[in-house]
Design a protein around this motif. Structure first.
Motif, PDB file in Angstrom:
ATOM      1  N   MET A  58       0.824  -1.208   0.000  1.00 52.44           N
ATOM      2  CA  MET A  58       0.000   0.000   0.000  1.00 52.44           C
ATOM      3  C   MET A  58       0.860   1.260   0.000  1.00 52.44           C
ATOM      4  O   MET A  58       0.533   2.251  -0.657  1.00 52.44           O
ATOM      5  CB  MET A  58      -0.928  -0.011   1.219  1.00 52.44           C
ATOM      6  N   THR A  59       1.970   1.237   0.736  1.00 50.30           N
ATOM      7  CA  THR A  59       2.874   2.388   0.786  1.00 50.30           C
ATOM      8  C   THR A  59       3.447   2.681  -0.593  1.00 50.30           C
ATOM      9  O   THR A  59       3.512   3.837  -1.033  1.00 50.30           O
ATOM     10  CB  THR A  59       4.013   2.137   1.784  1.00 50.30           C
ATOM     11  N   GLN A  60       3.863   1.623  -1.292  1.00 53.90           N
ATOM     12  CA  GLN A  60       4.412   1.826  -2.631  1.00 53.90           C
ATOM     13  C   GLN A  60       3.362   2.378  -3.588  1.00 53.90           C
ATOM     14  O   GLN A  60       3.644   3.272  -4.393  1.00 53.90           O
ATOM     15  CB  GLN A  60       4.990   0.523  -3.182  1.00 53.90           C
ATOM     16  N   VAL A  61       2.149   1.847  -3.518  1.00 57.29           N
ATOM     17  CA  VAL A  61       1.074   2.332  -4.391  1.00 57.29           C
ATOM     18  C   VAL A  61       0.796   3.805  -4.100  1.00 57.29           C
ATOM     19  O   VAL A  61       0.637   4.621  -5.017  1.00 57.29           O
ATOM     20  CB  VAL A  61      -0.204   1.492  -4.213  1.00 57.29           C
ATOM     21  N   GLY A  62       0.745   4.163  -2.827  1.00 57.49           N
ATOM     22  CA  GLY A  62       0.516   5.555  -2.448  1.00 57.49           C
ATOM     23  C   GLY A  62       1.627   6.475  -2.936  1.00 57.49           C
ATOM     24  O   GLY A  62       1.363   7.581  -3.427  1.00 57.49           O
ATOM     25  N   ASN A  63       2.880   6.027  -2.813  1.00 58.37           N
ATOM     26  CA  ASN A  63       4.007   6.821  -3.290  1.00 58.37           C
ATOM     27  C   ASN A  63       3.953   7.022  -4.797  1.00 58.37           C
ATOM     28  O   ASN A  63       4.287   8.102  -5.308  1.00 58.37           O
ATOM     29  CB  ASN A  63       5.328   6.146  -2.900  1.00 58.37           C
ATOM     30  N   LYS A  64       3.536   5.986  -5.512  1.00 61.18           N
ATOM     31  CA  LYS A  64       3.418   6.098  -6.969  1.00 61.18           C
ATOM     32  C   LYS A  64       2.367   7.142  -7.346  1.00 61.18           C
ATOM     33  O   LYS A  64       2.567   7.943  -8.269  1.00 61.18           O
ATOM     34  CB  LYS A  64       3.044   4.745  -7.575  1.00 61.18           C
ATOM     35  N   LEU A  65       1.245   7.142  -6.635  1.00 61.57           N
ATOM     36  CA  LEU A  65       0.192   8.114  -6.916  1.00 61.57           C
ATOM     37  C   LEU A  65       0.673   9.538  -6.664  1.00 61.57           C
ATOM     38  O   LEU A  65       0.399  10.452  -7.455  1.00 61.57           O
ATOM     39  CB  LEU A  65      -1.038   7.812  -6.065  1.00 61.57           C
ATOM     40  N   ARG A  66       1.406   9.735  -5.566  1.00 64.58           N
ATOM     41  CA  ARG A  66       1.931  11.070  -5.265  1.00 64.58           C
ATOM     42  C   ARG A  66       2.929  11.517  -6.325  1.00 64.58           C
ATOM     43  O   ARG A  66       2.941  12.693  -6.727  1.00 64.58           O
ATOM     44  CB  ARG A  66       2.582  11.079  -3.879  1.00 64.58           C
ATOM     45  N   THR A  67       3.750  10.582  -6.782  1.00 65.65           N
ATOM     46  CA  THR A  67       4.729  10.913  -7.823  1.00 65.65           C
ATOM     47  C   THR A  67       4.038  11.324  -9.110  1.00 65.65           C
ATOM     48  O   THR A  67       4.437  12.305  -9.767  1.00 65.65           O
ATOM     49  CB  THR A  67       5.652   9.714  -8.085  1.00 65.65           C
TER      50      THR A  67
END
Length: 226
Positions: A130-139
Motif C-alpha cells: 500500500m505504501t508503494q502504491v501511495g508513493n506512486k500516486l503522489r509521484t
C-alpha cells in the motif's frame, strides 16, 4: 570535494528493497519467477491483467504509445519496487506496457490469490504494498502538476531532485545518480525534448553544479540545483 572519477568507478548502486529476506523467500516459493533479457516486453497494452509484479533485479520501463507511435515513459521501476498494480483496482486490462531495460532482469509474478494469502499471513507485507502504491500516486500527481505549471528547465531540475531524494547515493555533500538513463529517457519522463535535456544538463555542468559520466550524474550540491 571527492574526485568525481573515483566516485563513478567505486560506488555501487544499492538496491532499495523494502521487503524482508523472509518475505522475498516466501514470495519466490509461492509466486512465479521470471527472467528477461534486455529490451523484452513483460506485458503489452491491452493484455489481460491477472498479476502484480515485484522486480528483483534490473530495471523495467512502464509506458505507453501515442497515436503517432511516440513512446511515453511513465516511470522506471527499480529492484524492490512493484509494478502492474492497476490490477489491484479491478482493472482486467493493461493500459501500459512493461519493458525490461537490462539483461538478466528478474521479477516475480504474483497472482491475486497468492497476494491475498500473503497479506493475510503477513499484514506488514500488505502495508508495504500500500505504501508503494501511495508513493506512486503522489509521484504521478507531482509530475502532472509540473507539466501544467512549470517550464521545461524546471521539470528537468525537479526530476534530478526527485531522483536524488529517492534513488541518490550520498557521497559527502554530493549525491550520485546511477540511473543509466539516456537524455531521451529523461526527456520522455519530463515531457520535454532530448535537445532541451542536453542543453539544461550542459548548462549545469558548465556551472559545476553536476558532473556526468556514462549516463550517471553526480550532483555537486543540491542547494545549487535551482
Amino acid at each position: 570535494m571527492i574526485a568525481a572519477s573515483n566516485i563513478f568507478n567505486k560506488t555501487k548502486e544499492a538496491p532499495p528493497h523494502i521487503f524482508t529476506e523472509e518475505q522475498l523467500a516466501a514470495l519466490e516459493i509461492k509466486a512465479v519467477v521470471h527472467n528477461k533479457g534486455n529490451n523484452t516486453y513483460i506485458y503489452y497494452s491491452d493484455d489481460s491483467a491477472h498479476h502484480i509484479y515485484l522486480l528483483i533485479k534490473g530495471r523495467v520501463k512502464i509506458g505507453a504509445r501515442s497515436r503517432d507511435d511516440k513512446e511515453i515513459i511513465k516511470e522506471i521501476i527499480y529492484p524492490g519496487e512493484i509494478f502492474g498494480e492497476s490490477v489491484l483496482a479491478g482493472n482486467g486490462t493493461r493500459h501500459n506496457f512493461a519493458l525490461s531495460m537490462d539483461k538478466d532482469t528478474k521479477y516475480l509474478a504474483i497472482s491475486l490469490p497468492i497476494l491475498k494469502e500473503m497479506i493475510k499471513e503477513q499484514p506488514d507485507f500488505g502495508m508495504k504494498i500500500m505504501t508503494q502504491v501511495g508513493n506512486k500516486l503522489r509521484t504521478m500527481e507531482k509530475r502532472l502538476e509540473s507539466v501544467i505549471f512549470k517550464n521545461s528547465r524546471s521539470r528537468i531540475i525537479d526530476f534530478l531532485k526527485d531522483r536524488a531524494d529517492s534513488k541518490g547515493i550520498p557521497i559527502g555533500y554530493e549525491v550520485l545518480l546511477k540511473h543509466r538513463l539516456t537524455h531521451q529517457d529523461i526527456a520522455n519522463l519530463t515531457s520535454t525534448s532530448r535537445q532541451t535535456v542536453t542543453t539544461v544538463l550542459n548548462d549545469l555542468k558548465k556551472k559545476d553544479i553536476i558532473h556526468t559520466y556514462r549516463k550517471n550524474i553526480l550532483i555537486r550540491d543540491l542547494n545549487l540545483l535551482q
